[in-house]
Design a protein around this motif. Structure first.
Motif, PDB file in Angstrom:
ATOM      1  N   ALA A 125       0.834  -1.204   0.000  1.00  0.00           N
ATOM      2  CA  ALA A 125       0.000   0.000   0.000  1.00  0.00           C
ATOM      3  C   ALA A 125       0.867   1.253   0.000  1.00  0.00           C
ATOM      4  O   ALA A 125       1.860   1.338   0.725  1.00  0.00           O
ATOM      5  CB  ALA A 125      -0.917  -0.004   1.217  1.00  0.00           C
ATOM      6  N   MET A 126       0.486   2.218  -0.820  1.00  0.00           N
ATOM      7  CA  MET A 126       1.202   3.485  -0.881  1.00  0.00           C
ATOM      8  C   MET A 126       0.806   4.358   0.305  1.00  0.00           C
ATOM      9  O   MET A 126      -0.374   4.596   0.550  1.00  0.00           O
ATOM     10  CB  MET A 126       0.884   4.202  -2.192  1.00  0.00           C
ATOM     11  N   THR A 127       1.797   4.843   1.033  1.00  0.00           N
ATOM     12  CA  THR A 127       1.541   5.755   2.150  1.00  0.00           C
ATOM     13  C   THR A 127       2.382   7.019   1.977  1.00  0.00           C
ATOM     14  O   THR A 127       1.883   8.036   1.512  1.00  0.00           O
ATOM     15  CB  THR A 127       1.809   5.070   3.497  1.00  0.00           C
ATOM     16  N   SER A 128       3.671   6.937   2.306  1.00  0.00           N
ATOM     17  CA  SER A 128       4.517   8.132   2.178  1.00  0.00           C
ATOM     18  C   SER A 128       4.639   8.579   0.722  1.00  0.00           C
ATOM     19  O   SER A 128       4.773   9.771   0.443  1.00  0.00           O
ATOM     20  CB  SER A 128       5.900   7.874   2.771  1.00  0.00           C
ATOM     21  N   SER A 129       4.580   7.646  -0.211  1.00  0.00           N
ATOM     22  CA  SER A 129       4.667   8.026  -1.623  1.00  0.00           C
ATOM     23  C   SER A 129       3.485   8.909  -2.020  1.00  0.00           C
ATOM     24  O   SER A 129       3.641   9.887  -2.761  1.00  0.00           O
ATOM     25  CB  SER A 129       4.720   6.775  -2.507  1.00  0.00           C
ATOM     26  N   PHE A 130       2.289   8.594  -1.516  1.00  0.00           N
ATOM     27  CA  PHE A 130       1.112   9.414  -1.831  1.00  0.00           C
ATOM     28  C   PHE A 130       1.258  10.821  -1.281  1.00  0.00           C
ATOM     29  O   PHE A 130       1.123  11.809  -2.007  1.00  0.00           O
ATOM     30  CB  PHE A 130      -0.155   8.763  -1.271  1.00  0.00           C
ATOM     31  N   THR A 131       1.521  10.936   0.017  1.00  0.00           N
ATOM     32  CA  THR A 131       1.549  12.269   0.614  1.00  0.00           C
ATOM     33  C   THR A 131       2.700  13.109   0.062  1.00  0.00           C
ATOM     34  O   THR A 131       2.553  14.320  -0.112  1.00  0.00           O
ATOM     35  CB  THR A 131       1.634  12.201   2.147  1.00  0.00           C
ATOM     36  N   CYS A 132       3.834  12.469  -0.231  1.00  0.00           N
ATOM     37  CA  CYS A 132       4.977  13.236  -0.726  1.00  0.00           C
ATOM     38  C   CYS A 132       4.781  13.687  -2.170  1.00  0.00           C
ATOM     39  O   CYS A 132       5.175  14.794  -2.544  1.00  0.00           O
ATOM     40  CB  CYS A 132       6.262  12.437  -0.568  1.00  0.00           C
ATOM     41  N   MET A 133       4.160  12.857  -3.005  1.00  0.00           N
ATOM     42  CA  MET A 133       3.876  13.298  -4.371  1.00  0.00           C
ATOM     43  C   MET A 133       2.807  14.383  -4.374  1.00  0.00           C
ATOM     44  O   MET A 133       2.889  15.347  -5.145  1.00  0.00           O
ATOM     45  CB  MET A 133       3.464  12.112  -5.244  1.00  0.00           C
ATOM     46  N   LEU A 134       1.800  14.245  -3.500  1.00  0.00           N
ATOM     47  CA  LEU A 134       0.778  15.276  -3.400  1.00  0.00           C
ATOM     48  C   LEU A 134       1.393  16.598  -2.939  1.00  0.00           C
ATOM     49  O   LEU A 134       1.133  17.655  -3.532  1.00  0.00           O
ATOM     50  CB  LEU A 134      -0.312  14.828  -2.422  1.00  0.00           C
ATOM     51  N   LEU A 135       2.202  16.556  -1.913  1.00  0.00           N
ATOM     52  CA  LEU A 135       2.839  17.774  -1.432  1.00  0.00           C
ATOM     53  C   LEU A 135       3.712  18.395  -2.508  1.00  0.00           C
ATOM     54  O   LEU A 135       3.719  19.620  -2.694  1.00  0.00           O
ATOM     55  CB  LEU A 135       3.671  17.470  -0.184  1.00  0.00           C
ATOM     56  N   SER A 136       4.435  17.561  -3.244  1.00  0.00           N
ATOM     57  CA  SER A 136       5.359  18.102  -4.246  1.00  0.00           C
ATOM     58  C   SER A 136       4.622  18.878  -5.328  1.00  0.00           C
ATOM     59  O   SER A 136       5.074  19.949  -5.743  1.00  0.00           O
ATOM     60  CB  SER A 136       6.198  16.975  -4.861  1.00  0.00           C
ATOM     61  N   VAL A 137       3.477  18.375  -5.793  1.00  0.00           N
ATOM     62  CA  VAL A 137       2.778  19.105  -6.860  1.00  0.00           C
ATOM     63  C   VAL A 137       2.140  20.379  -6.316  1.00  0.00           C
ATOM     64  O   VAL A 137       2.057  21.386  -7.025  1.00  0.00           O
ATOM     65  CB  VAL A 137       1.753  18.198  -7.564  1.00  0.00           C
ATOM     66  N   LEU A 138       1.705  20.365  -5.057  1.00  0.00           N
ATOM     67  CA  LEU A 138       1.191  21.594  -4.459  1.00  0.00           C
ATOM     68  C   LEU A 138       2.302  22.628  -4.315  1.00  0.00           C
ATOM     69  O   LEU A 138       2.082  23.830  -4.517  1.00  0.00           O
ATOM     70  CB  LEU A 138       0.568  21.292  -3.095  1.00  0.00           C
ATOM     71  N   LEU A 139       3.502  22.178  -3.982  1.00  0.00           N
ATOM     72  CA  LEU A 139       4.646  23.090  -3.919  1.00  0.00           C
ATOM     73  C   LEU A 139       5.021  23.607  -5.300  1.00  0.00           C
ATOM     74  O   LEU A 139       5.395  24.779  -5.459  1.00  0.00           O
ATOM     75  CB  LEU A 139       5.836  22.382  -3.275  1.00  0.00           C
ATOM     76  N   VAL A 140       4.934  22.757  -6.305  1.00  0.00           N
ATOM     77  CA  VAL A 140       5.213  23.189  -7.678  1.00  0.00           C
ATOM     78  C   VAL A 140       4.301  24.342  -8.066  1.00  0.00           C
ATOM     79  O   VAL A 140       4.724  25.294  -8.739  1.00  0.00           O
ATOM     80  CB  VAL A 140       5.049  22.006  -8.654  1.00  0.00           C
ATOM     81  N   ALA A 141       3.041  24.281  -7.630  1.00  0.00           N
ATOM     82  CA  ALA A 141       2.110  25.363  -7.942  1.00  0.00           C
ATOM     83  C   ALA A 141       2.529  26.682  -7.308  1.00  0.00           C
ATOM     84  O   ALA A 141       2.140  27.753  -7.779  1.00  0.00           O
ATOM     85  CB  ALA A 141       0.702  24.994  -7.480  1.00  0.00           C
ATOM     86  N   HIS A 142       3.320  26.609  -6.251  1.00  0.00           N
ATOM     87  CA  HIS A 142       3.781  27.807  -5.553  1.00  0.00           C
ATOM     88  C   HIS A 142       5.291  27.995  -5.693  1.00  0.00           C
ATOM     89  O   HIS A 142       5.925  28.614  -4.848  1.00  0.00           O
ATOM     90  CB  HIS A 142       3.409  27.721  -4.074  1.00  0.00           C
ATOM     91  N   VAL A 143       5.844  27.476  -6.775  1.00  0.00           N
ATOM     92  CA  VAL A 143       7.300  27.424  -6.904  1.00  0.00           C
ATOM     93  C   VAL A 143       7.942  28.810  -6.917  1.00  0.00           C
ATOM     94  O   VAL A 143       9.104  28.960  -6.515  1.00  0.00           O
ATOM     95  CB  VAL A 143       7.690  26.619  -8.169  1.00  0.00           C
TER      96      VAL A 143
END
Length: 385
Positions: A173-191
């Protein structure tokens, strides 16, 4: 940022899933710094693309990775002021002509833990074939995966963000991979303003640790033996609700009956699932306008003569529900990253549900019908509409 430590689980032995759940607040800090280090390259790639007046943005992935798009879509559309749509790869590979528009410039953002799922690779190929002007942003946890090593169809049309190896979960099951990819794209939006986001990231780190510190509450709820669990969320939290449901389903090998929906959508039929052995999990919005609708529903459910039990995540302090537990979070209406820590609730409920059913959280699929990288998918490259 100061690293926060959380003690190990009281139930279950040493396991990948346990470690991967506990590691997330610290990993979120690493992801913030990684995106910061690559900010010039990310901005240099994205900013010219985002200037295109008729640009369309698609977010894609399979399963858990697909729910990243559901959760991130609203924030990206608000920040970029461009149409943003989440479409799973599992839909794209079967009917690309209903997704891609040939003459419209398109930015395809692909999420993948391993990057080796057949649908992920085929979606990139189909995007190149069905769009005259296509750009790829790939966010993955595996530097050796097929997706991370694909070549661009044209120079300057692809950018890869490879997250730290620790995010490449070893468990099914994906756990840290989900939250870290989600956070990364949200950060990209505010790069372009990442330096202003530091306090918000520290806030979600604190929230994540708050949820982890409530492990005993979540385990106690599991021990009550609910027949059914329902996760509700609005807007971006609906994507989180869907991911929470999937975690509980995967980690119990399908033995836990569970579902997800929006607060308003739940009224229109799905509420029929509720019985007197149901746990309602409310992932409350941080937005006051949405919260009014959510409050109406939960107060209605609280008046049910069957005394339906619930778990509140966030919400307003003055909302007092009978037969309810609550995890208090310091909510900031202007912090778009707060959807990330809410995901831990589903992960922890899934973990404890597996442990107390005698299921190995690392390998919960006793039949082998699901696997870490999907198996048995044939890709048919000769496409005819």
């Amino acid at each position: 940022m100061q690293k926060n430590q959380v003690s190990e689980f009281t139930s279950g032995g040493e396991a990948h899933t346990q470690r991967e759940i506990l590691s997330q607040p610290e990993l979120w800090q690493e992801v913030y710094h990684l995106v910061g280090q690559e900010s010039a390259g990310i901005a240099g790639f994205l900013n010219p693309i985002l200037q295109k007046e008729n640009l369309r943005v698609l977010l894609t992935g399979a399963g858990t990775s697909g729910y990243i798009g559901d959760a991130a879509q609203g924030t990206l559309q608000k920040v970029w002021r461009r149409p943003v749509q989440a479409v799973p790869t599992t839909e794209i590979v079967t009917q690309p002509e209903t997704v891609f528009l040939r003459s419209v410039p398109t930015l395809l953002i692909s999420f993948a833990r391993s990057g080796n799922s057949p649908e992920s690779v085929e979606t990139v190929r189909l995007a190149d074939a069905f769009c005259d002007e296509i750009y790829h942003l790939i966010i993955t946890c595996n530097s050796e995966g097929a997706l991370a090593n694909m070549n661009a169809a044209a120079p300057g049309t692809i950018y890869r963000i490879i997250l730290p190896e620790a995010t490449n979960d070893k468990s099914l099951a994906m756990t840290s991979s989900f939250t870290c990819m989600l956070l990364s794209v949200l950060l990209v939006a505010h790069v372009d303003v990442l330096d202003k986001e530091l306090d918000k990231i520290q806030r979600i780190v604190d929230q994540g640790n708050t949820i982890l510190e409530e492990k005993s509450l979540l385990e106690a709820l599991v021990l009550k033996g609910f027949e059914r669990v329902v996760f509700l969320g609005s807007g971006e939290f609906l994507g989180i609700a869907r991911e929470c449901q999937l975690k509980l389903l995967e980690l119990t090998d399908g033995k836990q009956v569970c579902m997800s929906d929006s607060f308003l959508g739940f009224r229109h039929g799905p509420r029929a699932i509720v019985n007197d052995h149901t746990l309602m999990v409310y992932l409350f919005s941080r937005k006051p306008h949405i919260m009014r609708y959510e409050r109406d529903l939960v107060e209605d459910i609280s008046r049910d003569a069957r005394e339906i039990q619930s778990l509140q995540i966030g919400g307003v302090n003055e909302l007092a529900l009978p037969h309810s537990s609550k995890i208090e979070l310091d909510i900031d209406p202007e912090n778009p990253y707060q959807i990330v820590p809410a995901t831990l609730v589903g992960q922890l409920l899934g973990y404890y549900s597996a442990v107390h059913r005698g299921i190995d959280p690392d390998s919960p699929s006793l039949s082998g019908s699901i696997s870490r990288v999907v198996q048995g998918v044939n890709i048919y490259t000769e496409y005819n509409s």
